[in-house]
Design a protein around this motif. Sequence first.
Motif, PDB file in Angstrom:
ATOM      1  N   ILE A  14      44.927  25.380  47.378  1.00  0.00           N
ATOM      2  CA  ILE A  14      45.781  26.244  48.206  1.00  0.00           C
ATOM      3  C   ILE A  14      44.970  27.134  49.142  1.00  0.00           C
ATOM      4  CG2 ILE A  14      47.788  26.260  46.705  1.00  0.00           C
ATOM      5  CD1 ILE A  14      46.810  28.833  45.480  1.00  0.00           C
ATOM      6  N   GLY A  15      43.672  27.067  49.030  1.00  0.00           N
ATOM      7  CA  GLY A  15      42.887  27.900  49.944  1.00  0.00           C
ATOM      8  C   GLY A  15      41.415  27.577  49.810  1.00  0.00           C
ATOM      9  N   CYS A  22      40.306  27.844  46.217  1.00  0.00           N
ATOM     10  CA  CYS A  22      41.387  28.378  45.396  1.00  0.00           C
ATOM     11  C   CYS A  22      42.338  27.248  45.065  1.00  0.00           C
ATOM     12  CB  CYS A  22      42.127  29.457  46.188  1.00  0.00           C
ATOM     13  SG  CYS A  22      42.835  30.712  45.163  1.00  0.00           S
ATOM     14  N   MET A  86      43.345  33.540  37.754  1.00  0.00           N
ATOM     15  CA  MET A  86      44.123  34.727  38.139  1.00  0.00           C
ATOM     16  C   MET A  86      45.594  34.375  38.348  1.00  0.00           C
ATOM     17  SD  MET A  86      41.321  36.249  40.841  1.00  0.00           S
ATOM     18  CE  MET A  86      40.866  34.645  41.447  1.00  0.00           C
ATOM     19  N   GLU A  87      46.386  35.413  38.584  1.00  0.00           N
ATOM     20  CA  GLU A  87      47.829  35.179  38.720  1.00  0.00           C
ATOM     21  C   GLU A  87      48.152  34.456  40.027  1.00  0.00           C
ATOM     22  OE1 GLU A  87      48.854  39.674  39.649  1.00  0.00           O
ATOM     23  OE2 GLU A  87      50.674  38.484  39.759  1.00  0.00           O
ATOM     24  N   ASP A  93      49.076  34.441  51.443  1.00  0.00           N
ATOM     25  CA  ASP A  93      48.234  35.528  51.965  1.00  0.00           C
ATOM     26  C   ASP A  93      48.745  36.013  53.325  1.00  0.00           C
ATOM     27  OD1 ASP A  93      47.023  32.739  52.656  1.00  0.00           O
ATOM     28  OD2 ASP A  93      46.314  34.104  54.214  1.00  0.00           O
ATOM     29  N   THR A  96      47.914  33.988  56.624  1.00  0.00           N
ATOM     30  CA  THR A  96      48.821  32.868  56.910  1.00  0.00           C
ATOM     31  C   THR A  96      50.121  33.387  57.535  1.00  0.00           C
ATOM     32  OG1 THR A  96      47.876  31.649  55.055  1.00  0.00           O
ATOM     33  CG2 THR A  96      50.024  30.889  55.870  1.00  0.00           C
ATOM     34  N   ASP A 158      40.358  39.265  45.468  1.00  0.00           N
ATOM     35  CA  ASP A 158      39.062  38.902  46.056  1.00  0.00           C
ATOM     36  C   ASP A 158      38.189  40.081  46.432  1.00  0.00           C
ATOM     37  OD1 ASP A 158      38.573  35.941  48.105  1.00  0.00           O
ATOM     38  OD2 ASP A 158      37.935  36.553  46.132  1.00  0.00           O
TER      39      ASP A 158
HETATM   40  C1  LIG Z   1      48.615  29.471  52.569  1.00  0.00           C
HETATM   41  N1  LIG Z   1      48.286  30.166  51.367  1.00  0.00           N
HETATM   42  C2  LIG Z   1      48.837  29.800  50.217  1.00  0.00           C
HETATM   43  O1  LIG Z   1      49.654  28.929  50.128  1.00  0.00           O
HETATM   44  C3  LIG Z   1      48.417  30.563  48.994  1.00  0.00           C
HETATM   45  C4  LIG Z   1      49.235  30.827  47.900  1.00  0.00           C
HETATM   46  C5  LIG Z   1      50.691  30.419  47.703  1.00  0.00           C
HETATM   47  N2  LIG Z   1      48.515  31.537  47.002  1.00  0.00           N
HETATM   48  C6  LIG Z   1      47.263  31.730  47.498  1.00  0.00           C
HETATM   49  C7  LIG Z   1      46.164  32.418  46.890  1.00  0.00           C
HETATM   50  C8  LIG Z   1      46.163  33.094  45.664  1.00  0.00           C
HETATM   51  C9  LIG Z   1      47.168  33.157  44.655  1.00  0.00           C
HETATM   52  O2  LIG Z   1      48.268  32.592  44.661  1.00  0.00           O
HETATM   53  N3  LIG Z   1      46.725  33.953  43.658  1.00  0.00           N
HETATM   54  C10 LIG Z   1      45.464  34.416  43.935  1.00  0.00           C
HETATM   55  C11 LIG Z   1      44.616  35.270  43.190  1.00  0.00           C
HETATM   56  C12 LIG Z   1      43.365  35.589  43.721  1.00  0.00           C
HETATM   57  C13 LIG Z   1      42.982  35.046  44.949  1.00  0.00           C
HETATM   58 CL1  LIG Z   1      41.406  35.467  45.572  1.00  0.00          CL
HETATM   59  C14 LIG Z   1      43.807  34.199  45.689  1.00  0.00           C
HETATM   60  C15 LIG Z   1      45.075  33.897  45.164  1.00  0.00           C
HETATM   61  C16 LIG Z   1      47.170  31.129  48.754  1.00  0.00           C
HETATM   62  C17 LIG Z   1      45.945  31.123  49.628  1.00  0.00           C
END
Ligand SMILES: CNC(=O)c1c(C)[nH]c(/C=C2\C(=O)Nc3ccc(Cl)cc32)c1C
Length: 278
Positions: A14-15, A22, A86-87, A93, A96, A158
């Motif tokens: 997802i990242g 991630c 992590m959760e 974010d 995005t 982060d």
């Molecule tokens: C486009 N972004 C996503 O879809 C996205 C989603 C739905 N969740 C995340 C990232 C995290 C997420 O869902 N939980 C997190 C906990 C710590 C960190 Cl450093 C990052 C995350 C991201 C980047």
Amino acid sequence: MPASLDDFQVISTIGTGSYGTCKKICRKKDGKILVWKEMEYGSMTEAEKQMLVSEVNLLRELHHQHIVKYYDRIIDRTKAMIYIIMEYCEGGDLATLIAANKKNGESITEDFAWKILIQTTLALKECHRRKNGQAVLHRDLKPANVFLDKDSNVKLGDFGLARVLHSESSFAQTYVGTPYYMSPELVNNLSYNEKSDIWALGCMMYELCALSPPFTASNQSELNRKIRLGDFPRLPLKYSIELDMIIRKMIQVEVAQRPSIGSILADPLVQKRREALE
Ligand SMILES: CNC(=O)c1c(C)[nH]c(/C=C2\C(=O)Nc3ccc(Cl)cc32)c1C
């Protein structure tokens, strides 16, 4: 019983960033959706590895409704990989969100801007609270490091790791991105302090509303000049003068002129907005 990689099913990536990758994961024993941030530490020096361990240990100490919850960590020494569990933040974010709004010509509401400002300030207050004499300054507050849960509540993530991964190491070469939120004291090679996080918070709030950072340039020296000058346009007129004012207070070149976290939260307007959130 320490967690192991086999306890989880990877669902999707997802990242990705300079810090690692991630992934959305599912905990097999109960189906709980989580994420892990996986980082390769093989190219780190011993000092950097120790810093990473101490940052992860600090993460474990931080428990707050607006800070991503830390669950566990897995170290795979055969691959020199660390997985920080992590959760899951379903709303993704803020980077995005900003990109999507720029693309479709939309913008966040005033109410949502205040919500993000207040909840991120509360998260920073917890970070800055001294834990065993150690402040966990964020050092890299930016839209890509602020997440939203299913109810669009802020989850700050982060942080601290930035200190490890910005050091003079192989990671430094992989660090990408223009430091739009670099504060004047950092541009002038002075020390990072709690008010540097306030500067970054102001820059992030500005970008969230205006869909552009307060200071932009095509090269670092021009960006540094603009940051030192501290001039930037008012927020779009859809946003109130009060919101523009509080963000403007945060983005002041003089460190002493910037509000503290306590004074932001004590602002009568912030208190009124905060009551509406609760
Ligand atoms: C486009 N972004 C996503 O879809 C996205 C989603 C739905 N969740 C995340 C990232 C995290 C997420 O869902 N939980 C997190 C906990 C710590 C960190 Cl450093 C990052 C995350 C991201 C980047």
